[in-house]
Design an enzyme around this catalytic site. Structure first.
Site, short mmCIF file in Angstrom:
data_model
loop_
_atom_site.label_atom_id
_atom_site.label_comp_id
_atom_site.label_asym_id
_atom_site.label_seq_id
_atom_site.Cartn_x
_atom_site.Cartn_y
_atom_site.Cartn_z
N TYR A 160 0.83 -1.21 0.00
CA TYR A 160 0.00 0.00 0.00
C TYR A 160 0.86 1.26 0.00
O TYR A 160 0.41 2.32 -0.43
CB TYR A 160 -0.91 0.03 1.23
CG TYR A 160 -2.21 -0.74 1.07
CD1 TYR A 160 -2.20 -2.09 0.78
CD2 TYR A 160 -3.43 -0.10 1.23
CE1 TYR A 160 -3.39 -2.80 0.65
CE2 TYR A 160 -4.62 -0.79 1.10
CZ TYR A 160 -4.60 -2.14 0.81
OH TYR A 160 -5.77 -2.83 0.69
N LYS A 211 3.55 -15.06 1.86
CA LYS A 211 3.80 -15.73 0.57
C LYS A 211 5.31 -15.90 0.46
O LYS A 211 5.96 -15.45 -0.49
CB LYS A 211 3.20 -14.87 -0.56
CG LYS A 211 3.15 -15.55 -1.92
CD LYS A 211 2.16 -16.69 -2.04
CE LYS A 211 2.28 -17.35 -3.41
NZ LYS A 211 1.56 -18.64 -3.49
N ASP A 243 -2.41 -18.39 -0.08
CA ASP A 243 -3.38 -19.11 -0.93
C ASP A 243 -4.00 -20.28 -0.14
O ASP A 243 -5.22 -20.48 -0.17
CB ASP A 243 -2.75 -19.57 -2.26
CG ASP A 243 -1.36 -20.19 -2.11
OD1 ASP A 243 -0.82 -20.20 -0.98
OD2 ASP A 243 -0.81 -20.67 -3.11
N ASP A 267 -6.41 -7.35 3.99
CA ASP A 267 -7.57 -6.71 3.35
C ASP A 267 -8.42 -7.79 2.67
O ASP A 267 -9.64 -7.85 2.85
CB ASP A 267 -7.06 -5.69 2.31
CG ASP A 267 -8.20 -4.99 1.60
OD1 ASP A 267 -9.15 -4.56 2.28
OD2 ASP A 267 -8.14 -4.89 0.36
C1 IPM Z 1 -10.46 -1.39 3.77
C2 IPM Z 1 -10.56 -0.79 2.38
C3 IPM Z 1 -9.39 0.13 2.13
C4 IPM Z 1 -8.14 -0.74 2.08
C5 IPM Z 1 -9.46 1.02 0.86
C6 IPM Z 1 -10.71 1.84 0.83
C7 IPM Z 1 -8.25 1.91 0.78
O1 IPM Z 1 -10.71 -1.77 1.42
O2 IPM Z 1 -10.37 -0.64 4.74
O3 IPM Z 1 -10.52 -2.62 3.88
O4 IPM Z 1 -7.83 -1.36 1.05
O5 IPM Z 1 -7.46 -0.79 3.11
MN MN Z 2 -11.03 -3.77 2.25
#
Ligand code: IPM
Ligand code: MN
Ligand code: NAD
Length: 388
Positions: A160, A211, A243, A267
């Site tokens: 990210y 992974k 996975d 996520d």
């Molecule tokens: C979450 C969301 C966020 C992420 C997005 C909106 C940036 O999907 O909080 O799970 O990917 O962290």
């Molecule tokens: Mn999310």
């Protein structure tokens, strides 16, 4: 100035006095606004009936604020996020295809910026299967029964935030998109300590997910988690590739207690795990950062789901993720575990009598977001007489 007028002047809403706790409420976009309004009504019940002293300040944040004002959030509000006891958040996003916001603007000034500025490294996403919902889970009842796991997602590192990133034009006319998965030792150690400490309060079992068979960052992750384990002899540790974890989550979810994983895998796995409960609308979350004062971390509470443009504005969203995020705040910020349990019980009792559309059961009435919350508040009234 009276308390009421001074509260109006500062944009704050005084629920009861005196007020040791300060909360900023950011409803955000789409159904974030709808479900947060309901969580606030429930918080108002706790303020009035259970004597929680809290000052609420409601502010705009998100794609809708950006389209209206040119900014996701006012800079002074952004600065204040670092000082309050907690932030109650709805969802960020919206109809990006119809109303595009450049990706670099979203990334630099949106939700990820808040997470990074608040140092929210630990995202806690509990997944509990309620017997009440076993009929609507897509998993067979014997698979989903008794699932009680928590995903600990590293929230301010990994792909990210890694550099380099971007889209470039190559000499041959092709375009090239790049993101970088990167973790350093201290980032892994910090989230690992958090997961081990949490496991010590639960069933004492951590599954670290990576992974490492393909990615160097994953190999480092596994080595560091293993090394740190030496400090936690009472905790059982195992490792899974992501996975395999995805498959096990949907076939043998009961085997999990604490899942420790990186930003991207956390996520994805948490949205997948929501199927165990019956709906993405059920999952709450809490994110924690550095200590504000001894024993109290900077905290940010939000449902796991997004702004759900497909159902926004219809009054059909499930408010449970937001309301259960408030339950996490009752425990994590207000230090009121009994009140947190009371609220969880009230949600369960309500689900036995009524449902929002996502959890529809032919034997029960389908009600609106607001009507569901009315029933949660009624259940609180009833349970409050019998629980303390
Ligand atoms: C979450 C969301 C966020 C992420 C997005 C909106 C940036 O999907 O909080 O799970 O990917 O962290
Ligand atoms: Mn999310
Ligand atoms: P989403 O979570 O908004 O919706 C996915 C599906 O689940 C949709 O069909 C939606 O109707 C349903 N759903 C979600 N929450 C529900 C609820 N409470 N009750 C009933 N049904 C519910 O994910 P998406 O559609 O992929 O993303 C929409 C926008 O939200 C995007 O802009 C995305 O970036 C953003 N998003 C934000 C967050 C966040 O703020 N933390 C989380 C996820 C997605």
């Amino acid at each position: 100035m009276t308390a009421a007028t001074s509260a109006q002047a500062t944009g704050a809403q005084r629920l009861s006095a005196p007020s040791p706790y300060t909360l900023i409420v950011l409803p955000g976009d789409g159904i974030g606004k709808e479900v947060t309004a309901e969580a606030v009504r429930v918080l108002e019940w706790f303020a009035t009936r259970r004597g929680i002293d809290v000052n609420l300040r409601h502010e705009r944040f998100g794609a809708e604020a950006y389209h209206a004002t040119g900014h996701f959030i006012k800079e002074e509000v952004f600065a204040d996020l670092l000082d309050v006891d907690a932030v109650l958040f709805g969802a960020f996003g919206g109809t990006l295809e119809a109303n595009p916001i450049p990706a670099d603007i979203r990334r630099k000034f949106g939700l990820l910026r808040i997470r990074q500025a608040m140092g929210l490294f630990a995202n806690v996403r509990p997944v509990k299967a309620l017997a009440t919902l076993s009929k609507v889970s897509p998993l067979q009842p014997h698979v989903s029964a008794d699932v009680d796991l928590v995903v600990i997602r590293e929230l301010i590192g990994g792909i990210y935030f890694g550099e380099p990133r971007g889209i470039t034009l190559l000499e041959n006319g092709e375009r090239r998109g790049v993101n970088t998965q990167v973790y350093t030792t201290h980032e892994i150690v910090r989230i690992t300590d958090f997961a081990f400490a949490l496991a010590a309060t639960r069933r004492g079992h951590v599954t670290s997910v990576d992974k490492s068979n393909v990615m160097e960052s994953g190999a480092l992750w596994r080595e560091e988690v293993k090394a740190r384990h030496a400090l936690y002899p009472g905790i059982a540790l195992d490792h899974l590739y992501v996975d395999a974890c995805a498959a096990e989550l949907l076939t043998r979810p009961k085997k999990f207690d604490v899942i420790l994983t990186d930003n991207l895998f956390g996520d994805i796995l948490s949205d997948a795990a929501s199927a165990i409960t019956g709906s993405l609308g059920m999952l709450p979350s809490a994110s924690f950062g550095a200590e504000l004062r001894p024993g109290v971390r900077r905290a940010f509470y939000e449902p796991v789901h997004g702004s759900a443009p497909d159902i926004a504005g219809k009054g059909v969203a499930n408010p449970c993720g937001a309301i259960l995020s408030l339950a996490m705040a009752l425990e994590g910020t207000f230090n009121r575990p009994d009140d947190a349990r009371l609220l969880e019980k009230a949600v369960d009792a309500t689900l036995q009598r009524a449902r929002t559309r996502d959890l529809a059961d032919p034997a029960l009435p389908v009600v609106s977001t607001q009507a569901f919350t009315d029933q949660v508040i009624q259940a609180l009234e009833v349970l409050d007489g019998s629980v303390d």
